[in-house]
Design a protein around this motif. Structure first.
Motif, PDB file in Angstrom:
ATOM      1  N   PHE A 101       0.863  -1.189   0.000  1.00 58.20           N
ATOM      2  CA  PHE A 101       0.000   0.000   0.000  1.00 58.20           C
ATOM      3  C   PHE A 101       0.896   1.235   0.000  1.00 58.20           C
ATOM      4  CE2 PHE A 101      -2.490  -3.348   2.075  1.00 58.20           C
ATOM      5  CZ  PHE A 101      -3.699  -3.271   1.388  1.00 58.20           C
ATOM      6  N   ALA A 102       1.385   1.606  -1.154  1.00 57.87           N
ATOM      7  CA  ALA A 102       2.396   2.659  -1.231  1.00 57.87           C
ATOM      8  C   ALA A 102       1.858   4.021  -0.837  1.00 57.87           C
ATOM      9  CB  ALA A 102       2.976   2.723  -2.644  1.00 57.87           C
ATOM     10  N   GLY A 103       0.577   4.274  -1.069  1.00 56.63           N
ATOM     11  CA  GLY A 103       0.034   5.593  -0.774  1.00 56.63           C
ATOM     12  C   GLY A 103       0.822   6.685  -1.475  1.00 56.63           C
ATOM     13  N   ALA A 104       1.086   7.780  -0.764  1.00 60.87           N
ATOM     14  CA  ALA A 104       1.821   8.897  -1.353  1.00 60.87           C
ATOM     15  C   ALA A 104       3.333   8.702  -1.273  1.00 60.87           C
ATOM     16  CB  ALA A 104       1.435  10.204  -0.666  1.00 60.87           C
ATOM     17  N   GLY A 105       3.765   7.520  -0.821  1.00 62.26           N
ATOM     18  CA  GLY A 105       5.173   7.168  -0.948  1.00 62.26           C
ATOM     19  C   GLY A 105       6.032   7.270   0.298  1.00 62.26           C
ATOM     20  N   GLY A 106       5.459   7.631   1.446  1.00 57.36           N
ATOM     21  CA  GLY A 106       6.284   7.848   2.638  1.00 57.36           C
ATOM     22  C   GLY A 106       7.130   6.650   3.014  1.00 57.36           C
ATOM     23  N   ASN A 107       6.494   5.479   3.180  1.00 56.32           N
ATOM     24  CA  ASN A 107       7.245   4.282   3.552  1.00 56.32           C
ATOM     25  C   ASN A 107       8.113   3.788   2.409  1.00 56.32           C
ATOM     26  OD1 ASN A 107       6.292   3.745   6.312  1.00 56.32           O
ATOM     27  ND2 ASN A 107       4.313   3.454   5.346  1.00 56.32           N
ATOM     28  N   THR A 108       7.588   3.827   1.190  1.00 55.29           N
ATOM     29  CA  THR A 108       8.344   3.375   0.026  1.00 55.29           C
ATOM     30  C   THR A 108       9.660   4.134  -0.092  1.00 55.29           C
ATOM     31  OG1 THR A 108       6.257   2.909  -1.134  1.00 55.29           O
ATOM     32  CG2 THR A 108       8.245   3.026  -2.473  1.00 55.29           C
ATOM     33  N   ILE A 109       9.598   5.444   0.088  1.00 54.72           N
ATOM     34  CA  ILE A 109      10.796   6.282   0.013  1.00 54.72           C
ATOM     35  C   ILE A 109      11.782   5.903   1.112  1.00 54.72           C
ATOM     36  CG2 ILE A 109      11.627   8.658   0.337  1.00 54.72           C
ATOM     37  CD1 ILE A 109       8.943   9.533  -1.056  1.00 54.72           C
ATOM     38  N   ALA A 110      11.280   5.652   2.331  1.00 55.35           N
ATOM     39  CA  ALA A 110      12.167   5.258   3.441  1.00 55.35           C
ATOM     40  C   ALA A 110      12.885   3.955   3.125  1.00 55.35           C
ATOM     41  CB  ALA A 110      11.363   5.129   4.729  1.00 55.35           C
ATOM     42  N   PHE A 111      12.193   2.991   2.534  1.00 50.84           N
ATOM     43  CA  PHE A 111      12.828   1.727   2.171  1.00 50.84           C
ATOM     44  C   PHE A 111      13.886   1.936   1.092  1.00 50.84           C
ATOM     45  CE2 PHE A 111       8.631  -0.112   3.612  1.00 50.84           C
ATOM     46  CZ  PHE A 111       9.139  -0.608   4.798  1.00 50.84           C
ATOM     47  N   ALA A 112      13.569   2.754   0.109  1.00 48.58           N
ATOM     48  CA  ALA A 112      14.529   3.010  -0.969  1.00 48.58           C
ATOM     49  C   ALA A 112      15.764   3.732  -0.443  1.00 48.58           C
ATOM     50  CB  ALA A 112      13.864   3.815  -2.082  1.00 48.58           C
ATOM     51  N   LEU A 113      15.589   4.630   0.514  1.00 51.83           N
ATOM     52  CA  LEU A 113      16.707   5.364   1.083  1.00 51.83           C
ATOM     53  C   LEU A 113      17.614   4.485   1.944  1.00 51.83           C
ATOM     54  CD1 LEU A 113      14.935   8.691   2.141  1.00 51.83           C
ATOM     55  CD2 LEU A 113      16.736   8.471   0.416  1.00 51.83           C
ATOM     56  N   LYS A 118      17.731  -4.746  -3.142  1.00 53.58           N
ATOM     57  CA  LYS A 118      18.082  -4.694  -4.565  1.00 53.58           C
ATOM     58  C   LYS A 118      17.020  -3.937  -5.347  1.00 53.58           C
ATOM     59  CE  LYS A 118      20.887  -8.892  -4.894  1.00 53.58           C
ATOM     60  NZ  LYS A 118      21.005 -10.234  -5.525  1.00 53.58           N
ATOM     61  N   ARG A 119      15.778  -4.069  -4.898  1.00 58.10           N
ATOM     62  CA  ARG A 119      14.683  -3.351  -5.552  1.00 58.10           C
ATOM     63  C   ARG A 119      13.531  -3.209  -4.579  1.00 58.10           C
ATOM     64  NH1 ARG A 119      15.264   0.065  -9.606  1.00 58.10           N
ATOM     65  NH2 ARG A 119      13.299   0.495 -10.643  1.00 58.10           N
ATOM     66  N   VAL A 120      12.851  -2.081  -4.652  1.00 58.93           N
ATOM     67  CA  VAL A 120      11.610  -1.859  -3.908  1.00 58.93           C
ATOM     68  C   VAL A 120      10.470  -1.863  -4.922  1.00 58.93           C
ATOM     69  CG1 VAL A 120      10.296  -0.282  -2.444  1.00 58.93           C
ATOM     70  CG2 VAL A 120      12.782  -0.520  -2.120  1.00 58.93           C
ATOM     71  N   TYR A 121       9.479  -2.710  -4.682  1.00 58.49           N
ATOM     72  CA  TYR A 121       8.297  -2.775  -5.541  1.00 58.49           C
ATOM     73  C   TYR A 121       7.131  -2.165  -4.771  1.00 58.49           C
ATOM     74  CZ  TYR A 121      10.928  -5.877  -8.589  1.00 58.49           C
ATOM     75  OH  TYR A 121      11.867  -6.395  -9.449  1.00 58.49           O
ATOM     76  N   ALA A 122       6.519  -1.131  -5.335  1.00 59.04           N
ATOM     77  CA  ALA A 122       5.478  -0.378  -4.636  1.00 59.04           C
ATOM     78  C   ALA A 122       4.171  -0.444  -5.415  1.00 59.04           C
ATOM     79  CB  ALA A 122       5.905   1.076  -4.461  1.00 59.04           C
ATOM     80  N   TYR A 140      12.905  13.095  -3.282  1.00 59.52           N
ATOM     81  CA  TYR A 140      13.896  12.479  -2.398  1.00 59.52           C
ATOM     82  C   TYR A 140      15.022  11.790  -3.158  1.00 59.52           C
ATOM     83  CZ  TYR A 140      11.238  13.390   1.858  1.00 59.52           C
ATOM     84  OH  TYR A 140      10.609  14.007   2.916  1.00 59.52           O
ATOM     85  N   GLY A 141      14.974  11.808  -4.485  1.00 53.07           N
ATOM     86  CA  GLY A 141      16.059  11.287  -5.298  1.00 53.07           C
ATOM     87  C   GLY A 141      16.169   9.775  -5.344  1.00 53.07           C
ATOM     88  N   VAL A 142      15.048   9.061  -5.151  1.00 53.15           N
ATOM     89  CA  VAL A 142      15.104   7.593  -5.131  1.00 53.15           C
ATOM     90  C   VAL A 142      14.207   6.963  -6.198  1.00 53.15           C
ATOM     91  CG1 VAL A 142      15.767   7.415  -2.705  1.00 53.15           C
ATOM     92  CG2 VAL A 142      13.336   7.508  -3.318  1.00 53.15           C
ATOM     93  N   GLU A 143      13.771   7.743  -7.175  1.00 49.00           N
ATOM     94  CA  GLU A 143      12.825   7.219  -8.164  1.00 49.00           C
ATOM     95  C   GLU A 143      13.370   6.033  -8.944  1.00 49.00           C
ATOM     96  OE1 GLU A 143      14.847  10.752 -10.280  1.00 49.00           O
ATOM     97  OE2 GLU A 143      14.282  10.151  -8.249  1.00 49.00           O
ATOM     98  N   ASN A 144      14.695   5.966  -9.111  1.00 49.23           N
ATOM     99  CA  ASN A 144      15.293   4.881  -9.890  1.00 49.23           C
ATOM    100  C   ASN A 144      15.464   3.585  -9.102  1.00 49.23           C
ATOM    101  OD1 ASN A 144      15.526   6.512 -12.186  1.00 49.23           O
ATOM    102  ND2 ASN A 144      17.509   7.301 -11.531  1.00 49.23           N
ATOM    103  N   LYS A 145      15.135   3.614  -7.816  1.00 43.86           N
ATOM    104  CA  LYS A 145      15.271   2.422  -6.983  1.00 43.86           C
ATOM    105  C   LYS A 145      13.944   1.699  -6.781  1.00 43.86           C
ATOM    106  CE  LYS A 145      19.135   4.427  -4.384  1.00 43.86           C
ATOM    107  NZ  LYS A 145      19.664   4.774  -3.044  1.00 43.86           N
ATOM    108  N   ILE A 146      12.888   2.237  -7.392  1.00 40.65           N
ATOM    109  CA  ILE A 146      11.532   1.745  -7.134  1.00 40.65           C
ATOM    110  C   ILE A 146      10.860   1.349  -8.440  1.00 40.65           C
ATOM    111  CG2 ILE A 146       9.277   2.312  -6.139  1.00 40.65           C
ATOM    112  CD1 ILE A 146      10.795   4.598  -4.588  1.00 40.65           C
ATOM    113  N   THR A 147      10.176   0.202  -8.419  1.00 49.48           N
ATOM    114  CA  THR A 147       9.301  -0.200  -9.519  1.00 49.48           C
ATOM    115  C   THR A 147       7.867  -0.043  -9.041  1.00 49.48           C
ATOM    116  OG1 THR A 147      10.905  -1.783 -10.397  1.00 49.48           O
ATOM    117  CG2 THR A 147       8.602  -2.088 -11.044  1.00 49.48           C
ATOM    118  N   TRP A 148       7.066   0.679  -9.814  1.00 50.62           N
ATOM    119  CA  TRP A 148       5.710   1.032  -9.403  1.00 50.62           C
ATOM    120  C   TRP A 148       4.673   0.158 -10.104  1.00 50.62           C
ATOM    121  CZ3 TRP A 148       5.814   4.571  -5.555  1.00 50.62           C
ATOM    122  CH2 TRP A 148       6.933   5.408  -5.468  1.00 50.62           C
TER     123      TRP A 148
END
Length: 258
Positions: A101-113, A118-122, A140-148
């Protein structure tokens, strides 16, 4: 606003002044820097998304457990970043983090940071909220670490991510049925909307035995324990801000909580 030329859809906002904010989310807007430290750099949210954002200090920090006699642990002392703690406590062979449940990305961004995965899937069902999450990840500069993924998390996990199951830890911060949960002395996880604890556990445990669910701080501990199979472990952690518990997580599976 951020420096790019990306255009927000009409239901997405970045409020700059309290006078712009709808009355029912003004209290959330007043805590905007706790939700996103980089709010002024152009964070996007829909009005509904304000209710579901995990405060950034909670997303970053987790308290350590104290073992209890019946196999569930409680936690009281603020100690380390939540993303780092999940990364350190998860089995070494688990290199994928799925945020259901990525929502607006708060937790997803924390995991990517955290730099652990190896990869965060949101996954996010609401297309406007998903666009907020993607934009906020850029801030937050982590867009390339996440697959949406856009769509129903249960279907996506069952079909598109099934091959990743042996390498995955699943994190779920599901909807709790709106802010009304605050009035419950003991929160009933059987009637949580739109997904009960049983629904979440059954669906996610079919994908992986290593899952973490973020739930109201008043959640019924007996209900949390009851869904655990006899041969599996569970640990409850309370999340604190400014000396008070704000929510809890239950860790299902073989996490190293030492």
């Amino acid at each position: 606003m951020s420096g790019d030329s990306e255009e927000a859809p009409p239901e997405v906002h970045h409020y700059n002044d309290r006078s712009e904010v709808p009355w029912d989310i003004q209290n959330y807007w007043a805590q905007r820097y706790k939700l996103f430290s980089k709010y002024d750099e152009g964070i996007w949210l829909t009005d509904d998304a304000w209710f579901g954002v995990t405060p950034e200090p909670v997303a970053k920090f987790v308290v350590l457990p104290v073992e209890c006699g019946f196999g569930i642990a409680f936690a009281y002392n603020l100690h380390s970043k939540i993303a780092e703690h999940i990364a350190k406590s998860a089995p070494k062979g688990r290199s994928i983090l799925v945020d259901a449940f990525a929502g607006a990305g708060g937790n997803t961004i924390a995991f990517a940071l955290s730099g652990r995965w190896k990869r965060v899937y949101a996954i996010e069902k609401d297309p406007a909220v998903l666009q907020c999450a993607k934009h906020n990840a850029k801030v937050y500069g982590v867009e390339n670490k996440i697959t949406w993924f856009e769509g129903d998390c249960f279907e996506i996990i069952k079909n598109q991510l099934k091959d990743l199951a042996p390498y995955s830890v699943l994190f779920g911060s599901p909807p709790w049925g709106g802010p009304g949960y605050r009035s419950d002395e003991v929160f009933n996880l059987r009637t949580m909307e739109p997904y009960s604890l049983r629904k979440l556990y059954d669906e996610y445990s079919a994908f992986t035995e290593h899952m973490v669910l973020y739930l109201p701080r008043t959640s019924d501990l007996r209900q949390l324990a009851k869904v655990v199979k006899d041969d599996r472990k569970a640990t409850v952690m309370h999340y604190c801000m400014e000396g008070a518990s704000k929510a809890l997580c239950i860790y299902y599976g073989d996490f190293n909580m030492e």
